[in-house]
Write a protein that holds these residues in place. Structure first.
Motif, PDB file in Angstrom:
ATOM      1  N   ALA A 146       0.840  -1.208   0.000  1.00 41.91           N
ATOM      2  CA  ALA A 146       0.000   0.000   0.000  1.00 41.91           C
ATOM      3  C   ALA A 146       0.870   1.252   0.000  1.00 41.91           C
ATOM      4  CB  ALA A 146      -0.921  -0.014   1.217  1.00 41.91           C
ATOM      5  N   THR A 147       1.871   1.321   0.888  1.00 43.28           N
ATOM      6  CA  THR A 147       2.631   2.575   1.013  1.00 43.28           C
ATOM      7  C   THR A 147       3.521   2.818  -0.221  1.00 43.28           C
ATOM      8  OG1 THR A 147       4.251   1.393   2.351  1.00 43.28           O
ATOM      9  CG2 THR A 147       2.615   2.701   3.550  1.00 43.28           C
ATOM     10  N   ASP A 148       4.030   1.755  -0.831  1.00 49.46           N
ATOM     11  CA  ASP A 148       4.815   1.947  -2.065  1.00 49.46           C
ATOM     12  C   ASP A 148       3.934   2.570  -3.145  1.00 49.46           C
ATOM     13  OD1 ASP A 148       6.998   0.886  -0.849  1.00 49.46           O
ATOM     14  OD2 ASP A 148       6.917  -1.081  -1.859  1.00 49.46           O
ATOM     15  N   SER A 149       2.679   2.099  -3.212  1.00 41.80           N
ATOM     16  CA  SER A 149       1.764   2.644  -4.213  1.00 41.80           C
ATOM     17  C   SER A 149       1.420   4.092  -3.900  1.00 41.80           C
ATOM     18  CB  SER A 149       0.481   1.817  -4.256  1.00 41.80           C
ATOM     19  OG  SER A 149       0.793   0.508  -4.612  1.00 41.80           O
ATOM     20  N   VAL A 150       1.256   4.390  -2.606  1.00 40.95           N
ATOM     21  CA  VAL A 150       0.950   5.774  -2.217  1.00 40.95           C
ATOM     22  C   VAL A 150       2.092   6.695  -2.662  1.00 40.95           C
ATOM     23  CG1 VAL A 150       0.620   7.315  -0.233  1.00 40.95           C
ATOM     24  CG2 VAL A 150      -0.566   5.107  -0.312  1.00 40.95           C
ATOM     25  N   LYS A 151       3.335   6.231  -2.479  1.00 38.69           N
ATOM     26  CA  LYS A 151       4.502   7.053  -2.899  1.00 38.69           C
ATOM     27  C   LYS A 151       4.455   7.288  -4.407  1.00 38.69           C
ATOM     28  CE  LYS A 151       7.490   5.341   0.739  1.00 38.69           C
ATOM     29  NZ  LYS A 151       8.270   4.142   0.977  1.00 38.69           N
ATOM     30  N   MET A 152       4.123   6.224  -5.138  1.00 40.21           N
ATOM     31  CA  MET A 152       4.053   6.342  -6.603  1.00 40.21           C
ATOM     32  C   MET A 152       2.979   7.344  -7.012  1.00 40.21           C
ATOM     33  SD  MET A 152       4.105   2.727  -8.443  1.00 40.21           S
ATOM     34  CE  MET A 152       4.683   1.773  -7.075  1.00 40.21           C
ATOM     35  N   ILE A 153       1.836   7.268  -6.304  1.00 43.23           N
ATOM     36  CA  ILE A 153       0.731   8.189  -6.626  1.00 43.23           C
ATOM     37  C   ILE A 153       1.174   9.618  -6.317  1.00 43.23           C
ATOM     38  CG2 ILE A 153      -1.629   8.865  -5.954  1.00 43.23           C
ATOM     39  CD1 ILE A 153      -2.189   5.818  -5.582  1.00 43.23           C
ATOM     40  N   ARG A 154       1.887   9.782  -5.216  1.00 49.37           N
ATOM     41  CA  ARG A 154       2.401  11.123  -4.879  1.00 49.37           C
ATOM     42  C   ARG A 154       3.298  11.634  -6.015  1.00 49.37           C
ATOM     43  NH1 ARG A 154       0.533  14.927  -2.574  1.00 49.37           N
ATOM     44  NH2 ARG A 154       0.529  14.378  -0.378  1.00 49.37           N
ATOM     45  N   ASP A 155       4.217  10.780  -6.479  1.00 52.29           N
ATOM     46  CA  ASP A 155       5.132  11.175  -7.572  1.00 52.29           C
ATOM     47  C   ASP A 155       4.354  11.568  -8.820  1.00 52.29           C
ATOM     48  OD1 ASP A 155       7.305  10.732  -6.078  1.00 52.29           O
ATOM     49  OD2 ASP A 155       7.848   8.790  -6.993  1.00 52.29           O
ATOM     50  N   GLU A 156       3.398  10.695  -9.199  1.00 50.82           N
ATOM     51  CA  GLU A 156       2.621  10.963 -10.428  1.00 50.82           C
ATOM     52  C   GLU A 156       1.765  12.215 -10.276  1.00 50.82           C
ATOM     53  OE1 GLU A 156       2.892   9.352 -13.423  1.00 50.82           O
ATOM     54  OE2 GLU A 156       4.562   8.357 -12.398  1.00 50.82           O
ATOM     55  N   SER A 157       1.269  12.434  -9.048  1.00 51.20           N
ATOM     56  CA  SER A 157       0.354  13.570  -8.863  1.00 51.20           C
ATOM     57  C   SER A 157       1.081  14.902  -9.026  1.00 51.20           C
ATOM     58  CB  SER A 157      -0.352  13.499  -7.520  1.00 51.20           C
ATOM     59  OG  SER A 157       0.565  13.730  -6.497  1.00 51.20           O
ATOM     60  N   THR A 158       2.406  14.917  -8.731  1.00 54.86           N
ATOM     61  CA  THR A 158       3.135  16.181  -8.900  1.00 54.86           C
ATOM     62  C   THR A 158       3.224  16.549 -10.387  1.00 54.86           C
ATOM     63  OG1 THR A 158       5.202  14.980  -8.920  1.00 54.86           O
ATOM     64  CG2 THR A 158       4.551  15.923  -6.797  1.00 54.86           C
ATOM     65  N   LYS A 159       3.105  15.514 -11.244  1.00 53.81           N
ATOM     66  CA  LYS A 159       3.174  15.791 -12.696  1.00 53.81           C
ATOM     67  C   LYS A 159       1.784  16.051 -13.291  1.00 53.81           C
ATOM     68  CE  LYS A 159       6.126  11.969 -12.824  1.00 53.81           C
ATOM     69  NZ  LYS A 159       6.234  10.648 -13.424  1.00 53.81           N
ATOM     70  N   ASN A 161      -1.721  17.661 -14.234  1.00 54.80           N
ATOM     71  CA  ASN A 161      -2.230  19.010 -14.433  1.00 54.80           C
ATOM     72  C   ASN A 161      -3.649  19.096 -13.833  1.00 54.80           C
ATOM     73  OD1 ASN A 161      -2.831  21.541 -15.408  1.00 54.80           O
ATOM     74  ND2 ASN A 161      -3.397  20.779 -17.450  1.00 54.80           N
ATOM     75  N   GLY A 162      -3.720  19.221 -12.498  1.00 60.21           N
ATOM     76  CA  GLY A 162      -5.022  19.258 -11.826  1.00 60.21           C
ATOM     77  C   GLY A 162      -4.858  18.785 -10.395  1.00 60.21           C
ATOM     78  N   LYS A 163      -5.968  18.896  -9.634  1.00 61.77           N
ATOM     79  CA  LYS A 163      -5.914  18.512  -8.217  1.00 61.77           C
ATOM     80  C   LYS A 163      -6.116  16.999  -8.069  1.00 61.77           C
ATOM     81  CE  LYS A 163      -7.812  19.337  -3.723  1.00 61.77           C
ATOM     82  NZ  LYS A 163      -8.892  19.608  -2.887  1.00 61.77           N
ATOM     83  N   VAL A 164      -5.234  16.383  -7.239  1.00 59.00           N
ATOM     84  CA  VAL A 164      -5.336  14.938  -7.029  1.00 59.00           C
ATOM     85  C   VAL A 164      -5.647  14.662  -5.564  1.00 59.00           C
ATOM     86  CG1 VAL A 164      -4.078  12.738  -7.067  1.00 59.00           C
ATOM     87  CG2 VAL A 164      -3.689  14.430  -8.885  1.00 59.00           C
ATOM     88  N   THR A 165      -6.697  13.900  -5.338  1.00 63.97           N
ATOM     89  CA  THR A 165      -7.021  13.454  -3.973  1.00 63.97           C
ATOM     90  C   THR A 165      -6.762  11.958  -3.925  1.00 63.97           C
ATOM     91  OG1 THR A 165      -8.729  15.148  -3.784  1.00 63.97           O
ATOM     92  CG2 THR A 165      -8.895  13.291  -2.258  1.00 63.97           C
ATOM     93  N   LEU A 166      -6.218  11.496  -2.804  1.00 65.91           N
ATOM     94  CA  LEU A 166      -6.000  10.054  -2.649  1.00 65.91           C
ATOM     95  C   LEU A 166      -7.137   9.451  -1.834  1.00 65.91           C
ATOM     96  CD1 LEU A 166      -4.182   7.449  -2.786  1.00 65.91           C
ATOM     97  CD2 LEU A 166      -3.295   8.173  -0.544  1.00 65.91           C
ATOM     98  N   GLU A 167      -7.654   8.331  -2.338  1.00 63.15           N
ATOM     99  CA  GLU A 167      -8.578   7.522  -1.526  1.00 63.15           C
ATOM    100  C   GLU A 167      -7.921   6.164  -1.352  1.00 63.15           C
ATOM    101  OE1 GLU A 167     -12.676   7.223  -2.748  1.00 63.15           O
ATOM    102  OE2 GLU A 167     -12.923   5.252  -1.808  1.00 63.15           O
ATOM    103  N   TYR A 168      -7.905   5.683  -0.112  1.00 63.79           N
ATOM    104  CA  TYR A 168      -7.351   4.351   0.120  1.00 63.79           C
ATOM    105  C   TYR A 168      -8.415   3.448   0.737  1.00 63.79           C
ATOM    106  CZ  TYR A 168      -4.991   0.361   1.983  1.00 63.79           C
ATOM    107  OH  TYR A 168      -4.663  -0.954   2.263  1.00 63.79           O
ATOM    108  N   SER A 169      -8.562   2.230   0.179  1.00 65.85           N
ATOM    109  CA  SER A 169      -9.492   1.236   0.732  1.00 65.85           C
ATOM    110  C   SER A 169      -8.741  -0.029   1.116  1.00 65.85           C
ATOM    111  CB  SER A 169     -10.537   0.825  -0.309  1.00 65.85           C
ATOM    112  OG  SER A 169     -11.411   1.864  -0.587  1.00 65.85           O
ATOM    113  N   PRO A 170      -8.786  -0.400   2.398  1.00 69.28           N
ATOM    114  CA  PRO A 170      -8.313  -1.752   2.748  1.00 69.28           C
ATOM    115  C   PRO A 170      -9.426  -2.720   2.344  1.00 69.28           C
ATOM    116  CG  PRO A 170      -9.048  -0.559   4.719  1.00 69.28           C
ATOM    117  CD  PRO A 170      -9.279   0.344   3.559  1.00 69.28           C
ATOM    118  N   GLU A 171      -9.306  -3.272   1.152  1.00 64.88           N
ATOM    119  CA  GLU A 171     -10.388  -4.136   0.664  1.00 64.88           C
ATOM    120  C   GLU A 171     -10.575  -5.295   1.640  1.00 64.88           C
ATOM    121  OE1 GLU A 171     -11.747  -6.369  -3.435  1.00 64.88           O
ATOM    122  OE2 GLU A 171      -9.974  -6.958  -2.336  1.00 64.88           O
ATOM    123  N   SER A 172     -11.806  -5.770   1.766  1.00 59.76           N
ATOM    124  CA  SER A 172     -12.203  -6.802   2.733  1.00 59.76           C
ATOM    125  C   SER A 172     -11.988  -6.328   4.182  1.00 59.76           C
ATOM    126  CB  SER A 172     -11.486  -8.136   2.476  1.00 59.76           C
ATOM    127  OG  SER A 172     -10.083  -7.999   2.559  1.00 59.76           O
TER     128      SER A 172
END
Ligand code: KIV
Ligand code: ZN
Length: 550
Positions: A146-159, A161-172
């Motif tokens: 989960a946290t590796d993906s969050v870091k990746m999303i953070r990296d991608e979100s800086t690139k 062009n728009g506002k990015v909100t993160l939603e995280y679901s612990p499925e099940s």
């Protein structure tokens, strides 16, 4: 029995949710176009997806999960189409779902290029069965995913062009140990580092509903209490309906602190479906809470839904089903007609028995509230005749009209249409002449002294095939005519008289209702309809006589 056992029973004794009330609507997020669509036998084509999207916008959803773009080409293209063709209102965020895998996250951002407000919904499964059997990873490996993906999303979100909100679901989530759910959600929050103007959404799903809603509420309250940086977290739930309690679970979860709810129209979704947002919103509406969603034309929402998903709506579906405002039972109909007429006169707080809300508030007409079959009573028949057919049948006549309509329903052995009810009434009560008829009458004398109208009348009376001339005197037409008929030997007295006009303009007609009593104390109503009010009263009198001496 050994095959099944209690799953994930969790009791949180410090719970505070049972003494709370829902007093405001949550943030709503529709997942119709992702969870709902994924569950369809034939997923929606892009045209139908667009129709649903536009309907969701019209209803007032500001957060809409539109796709799983890294998993399907159709979803990817649909995402691009919404963005490139300007279908997304500026105040609406589109949400997409992605698994916790690098190439899928990159593909998701590619699909969202240039979208001004996006929610990246990241999920990975956290229950022991998923960890051990499906992923074969221990708890810290699952957290790292989960946290590796969050870091990746953070990296991608800086690139982006728009506002990015993160939603995280612990499925099940509902099958996950609550302490582990806290650990993984907090690891995500700490990694994302949410701010006041960049909150993170922590979404707690009952991916499979495995327990009673109170148990789910305990899990939700326990986890929410332990979340880090709560002021910068939006807590959300996403309930499924395996035990039939998705709506109840979402409602109790709101009491337990959930600020946001994900669900679908009519609860369409995997297996038994998701929480039905129509029911949730209208439950709030029925308690005087502004849900922020507009269901004032529920029938057009139903039409779009059935057309696009090819799924029917159950006739007893809360609020929207064809039969949910309909009463067939006599005592219910009676109470509804009394409640409605009281509300129509006085207004104020809605307190009509058996109707939790005014059907008109969601665009449903009164026509279907009361439907008539052999279970129905006098109140129901009177409601149809008075509220729909335009009569104003006097209260004392309800019992006779009710009997007539019930007999017709019994004979047909099915529900009666409004037209059949009107016909039954007309045949039994109105303008009858088969045995008694006044073929002609003349007013010989008409004088008014001291405000009393004295009339002398001569009439041709047809009775059982015989024609006689009768004469009478009285206070007004009906009294004089009755005295003439009584002198011939048909003995009765007039008990009550009512009249009103029906229809307007050149079609206007008068309706009269007369109740008679004969020497044996037998009473009968009759009615007359004519453009001439005097003639309508004569016809009502002879109709009643035909029923009294049938
Ligand atoms: O039901 C579920 O758990 C989901 C997640 C992706 C939130 O749909
Ligand atoms: Zn789901």
């Amino acid at each position: 029995m050994t095959k099944y056992t209690v799953q994930q029973h969790f009791e949180f004794h410090q719970r505070s949710w049972p003494s709370k009330r829902i007093d405001k609507a949550p943030i709503w997020c529709s997942v119709d176009l992702r969870d709902g669509n994924q569950a369809l036998k034939n997923p929606m084509n892009p045209e139908n997806k667009l129709k649903i999207f536009k309907t969701l916008v019209q209803i007032g959803f500001k957060e809409i999960e539109i796709s799983f773009p890294s998993a399907s080409k159709t979803d990817y293209e649909f995402t691009r189409r919404l963005i490139e063709n300007g279908h997304i209102p500026p105040d609406t965020s589109i949400q997409i779902l992605t698994q916790a895998r690098k190439h899928l996250i990159i593909k998701s951002f590619e699909a969202l290029r240039d979208a001004p407000n996006v929610i990246i919904h990241l999920y990975n499964s956290t229950s022991p069965a998923q960890r051990n059997v499906v992923f074969k990873k221990n708890c810290s490996e699952i957290i790292n995913l989960a946290t590796d993906s969050v870091k990746m999303i953070r990296d991608e979100s800086t690139k982006h062009n728009g506002k990015v909100t993160l939603e995280y679901s612990p499925e099940s989530f509902s099958q996950t140990e609550p302490d582990f759910a806290c650990d993984i959600c907090n690891a995500v929050i700490d990694t994302w580092d949410p701010q006041a103007d960049e909150k993170v959404i922590i979404n707690l799903p009952s991916t499979v509903e495995i327990s009673t809603p109170n148990n789910f509420a305990d899990q939700v309250e326990y986890v929410i209490n332990k979340l880090h940086r709560k002021e910068n977290v939006i807590t959300s739930v996403h309930t499924h309906n395996d035990r039939g309690c998705a709506i109840a679970a979402a409602e109790l979860a709101i009491l337990a602190g959930a600020q946001r709810v994900e669900g679908t129209l009519f609860g369409n979704g995997e297996r038994t479906g998701n929480a039905d947002l129509i029911t949730l919103a209208l439950n709030m509406f029925s308690q005087g809470i502004d849900s922020g969603l507009d269901f004032s034309d529920i029938s057009s929402v139903s039409d779009v839904y059935t057309e696009c998903t090819d799924m029917p709506i159950h006739p007893r579906h809360p609020y929207a089903g064809e039969l949910v405002f309909t009463a067939f039972s006599g005592s219910h109909q009676d109470a509804i007609s009394k409640g409605l007429s009281d509300y129509n006169q006085k207004g104020g707080v809605w307190q009509v028995p058996y109707l939790p809300i005014d059907p008109k508030d969601i665009g449903r007409s009164c026509e279907n509230i009361i439907r008539i079959n052999s279970q129905s009573g006098k109140g129901g028949a009177a409601f149809i005749l008075n509220e729909i057919c335009g009569f104003q049948i006097p209260k004392n006549m309800f019992a006779e009209t009710g009997k007539t309509v019930q007999k017709t329903a019994d004979k047909k052995g099915r529900e009666l249409s409004v037209e059949e009810i009107r016909n039954a009434f007309m045949t039994e009560f109105v303008n009858r002449s088969e045995n008694v008829r006044i073929s002609e009458y003349n007013i010989d004398e008409s004088t008014v002294t001291d405000n009393r109208h004295q009339i002398c009348i001569t009439a041709n009376l047809l009775h059982s095939g015989k024609e006689v001339t009768v004469k009478g005197k009285g206070n007004g037409l009906l009294d004089a005519l009755s005295n003439a008929i009584n002198s011939y030997g048909l003995k009765y007295q007039i008990i009550s008289y009512h009249e009103h006009s029906i229809e307007r303009g050149s079609n206007a007609k008068a309706v009269s209702y007369i109740e008679l009593e004969n020497e044996d104390k037998k009473r009968c109503f009759g009615a007359g309809i004519d453009t001439d009010i005097a003639l309508a009263s004569v016809l009502a009198l002879t109709s009643a006589l035909n029923r009294l001496y049938r």
